[in-house]
Structures are given as C-alpha cells and as structure tokens.
Design an enzyme around this catalytic site. Sequence first.
Site, PDB file in Angstrom:
ATOM      1  CB  SER A 124     -11.061  34.266  12.529  1.00 34.86           C
ATOM      2  OG  SER A 124     -11.284  34.890  11.296  1.00 34.86           O
ATOM      3  CE1 TYR A 148     -10.339  29.073  10.218  1.00 32.91           C
ATOM      4  CE2 TYR A 148     -11.288  31.038   9.230  1.00 32.91           C
ATOM      5  CZ  TYR A 148     -10.333  30.440  10.030  1.00 32.91           C
ATOM      6  OH  TYR A 148      -9.391  31.200  10.667  1.00 32.91           O
ATOM      7  CE  LYS A 152      -9.912  29.636  13.787  1.00 31.62           C
ATOM      8  NZ  LYS A 152      -8.770  29.149  14.557  1.00 31.62           N
TER       9      LYS A 152
END
Length: 336
Positions: A124, A148, A152
């Site tokens: 992302s 989050y 990643k």
Amino acid sequence: MRILVTGGAGYIGSHTCVELLQQGHEVIVVDNLCNSKEDSLKRVQELTGRKLTFFKIDLLDRKSLIDLFDTLSVEAVIHFAGLKSVGESVNLPLRYYHNNVTGTMLLCEVMAEHNVTTMVFSSSATVYGEPKTVPIDENAPLAPTNPYGRSKLMIETVLKDLHAADKRWNIALLRYFNPVGAHPSGLIGESPQGIPNNLFPYITQVAVGMLSKLSIFGDDYPTADGTGIRDYVHVLDVARGHTKALERLAERPGVVTYNLGTGKGYTVLEVVSAFEKSSGRKIPYQIVSRRAGDSAESYADTSLIKSELGWVAEKGIDEMCADAWNWQSKNPRGYT
Ligand code: NAD
Ligand code: UFG
C-alpha cells in the site's frame, strides 16, 4: 497457470479473479470471509461464465493450508488477504500484526515447503507515510504512521529477505494508491461493513440515501481548494496490474516493487463534483476538522511500472465514479 488468490472474496481480490479467469487462468480462492461474502465469488463466476474453487480457510490455520497445497499444485500466489482498516489497527495492533504479518509468514512457509515461490503481494502507498515530495516514487522514504501501514512494511521486508536468502523466490510488491470503482456490470464492487471509512464508499452511500451527508475532513490543506489530494485508481486497472506483474515475474524472476496509481491527484471536492456529474445525484457535505494521520497530498510517480511492465491506468475519474455509482445503485446494501 493455477493461481491461489488469498483474500479473493474481498473487494480487489474479486475483481482480480475476474481478470484472471478472463485470461484463462485456473483460480483457487482462500478466504476466511472476515470482511467479505462468498456471494462475491458466485458473482465472479456468473460474470465470467467460468468456475473457480473456493476454500473457506484462515491463513493462520497452517494445517488447512498444508492440506490445500498437498492436494492442488499451485503455481503462483496472489496475496490479498489482510485486515485493512487504519483506525482499527491503531486500537488493535496485535490483531493486525498477527493476522497480516504472521498470516503471510505462515503462507510463505507452506509455499516454500511445496516449492511454490512466486508471489504478488498487496502492499500500500501507506508505507510511504507522510510524503516529503509528490509524485511519490518507489525510492521515497518508507515511514508508515500506523500499525496497518507498519504491518505492510514488515511484510515487504520479510519478502525481500526471503528473496535475498533464496533466489528461487519471485516477488512483486504492489503499492496501491486509492483503488476505487467497480466492475462495470454492477455485479461486484466494494461492500464495506458498517459506516465506511473511505471517501468513495461514503459518497456512494450518501448518493443512495443510506447516509445523510459527507463530512469532508479539512479544507485548510495547502491544495487548490484546501481539501486533501489522493491518487484514485480504478479497481479494474489495479486488477490488471496483477496479471502484468505475474507476466513480468515469469519472464524475469526477482523481487520488484511498483506503485499502482494513475499519477494524477484529485481533491475531495473535485471527486464530489465528478461524482455528482456521473450520478446526477447531489452530495450534501459539511466541512469538519482534519482527520488525524491524513496527509495533504499523495499521488504516485508511475514511470517505473510503465517502463518495466507497460502498465498504465486506463480509466479516469469519470469512469471510476460512474462504475462506483452503478454498483451502489444496483446493490444499495452491498452483497447483503
Ligand atoms: P478486503 O477486506 O475487501 O479483502 C481482504 C480479504 O482478505 C477479505 O475478503 C478478508 O475476508 C480476507 N482475509 C483477511 N484476513 C484473512 C485471513 N487471516 N485468512 C484468510 N482471509 C483473510 O480488502 P481489499 O480492499 O480488497 O484489499 C485487499 C488487499 O489490498 C489488502 O491486503 C489491503 O491491505 C490491500 N490494500 C487495499 C487498499 C484499498 O484501499 N482497498 C489500498 C492499499 C492496499
Ligand atoms: N475523506 C473525507 N471524508 C471521508 C473519508 C475521506 O474527507 O468520509 C478524505 C480524506 O481526508 C482524504 C481522502 O478523502 O483526503 C481519501 O481518504 P480515504 O480514507 O478514502 O483514503 P486514504 O488515502 O486516507 O487511505 C486509503 C486507505 C489506506 C491506504 C491508502 C493508500 O484507507 O488503507 O489509501 O493506499 F493505505
């Protein structure tokens, strides 16, 4: 190719399954349905007229994964499965690290045991954190600002280390900017649970009357109209990026990292106006204070993926809005 798609029942996964089936690949989906419905996969099959195989398996369930790899000769994995809510990750970091990082590590272990070493991974643009300059290229500093995003980045690191240790691993890390829109058939699309966090599903739910008005988070950013700028990219273009990445890994093995975006940024007010034009619906909105953690401006430098894969986003903001609206108006409550 026989491709295992983890998280294939989800938003981007289901659109990628359509692309894979249309290209003649054999598709096996693994999903625990924690953020999706099996309906999406039924509709993928309806849409393409082709069958896929679905297993309701949690990536953390090592034994079930081993059984699957023992019985089916998987050739490559496209790995979408993960939790993706930034706000939730701040409150439940262990859940995010366990699900996303441990889940990926278990998957890689089982893949290696079965000599499956090709993976396309959903990373992302959040790994860049607050960008110092725009457009953002793949060498920009990596400084995610929430669990989050850090999950990643950890996964990217694990996958790069795997390749460094064992050159049989072929890995594409795809850093998506803001995937939006839906398949033009209106059969599949984004179906968030509860009140949406993201701009597009929020707007479409206002347009369909499920929510009363949009709150725009800040109009005092240093942008043309003061609202935040993002690089929205049609989910079908994102899906096509995955098949392009698989082709690249087959031709030239290694580990590669690409931004997936259009290279063009739109403000929130520009998106609202494009959506109103496409849908013919008025979107009432109010300006509220900035959302913590948001940056003013984020859009991709897409020159690397263009030069190495020949991939460019083909669909513009009007198509993104029209397809998002087509999906929402035909399925006001999503898959439910
Ligand atoms: P999604 O929630 O619709 O799809 C993810 C799927 O993974 C869901 O179907 C969920 O049930 C499944 N899943 C989660 N944990 C699992 C587990 N442990 N075992 C099996 N299945 C599991 O999300 P999406 O928007 O389709 O995103 C797909 C991927 O792309 C995610 O990894 C996400 O972090 C990443 N991504 C998404 C965006 C975005 O804006 N949508 C942006 C950048 C990156
Ligand atoms: N916004 C609003 N109101 C809303 C929702 C969003 O004004 O109700 C604004 C935001 O402030 C931002 C823009 O709309 O300026 C886009 O916000 P989104 O929440 O749709 O997207 P983000 O760029 O904040 O984040 C998304 C995903 C992340 C991912 C990131 C980059 O949520 O997980 O894109 O890919 F990491």
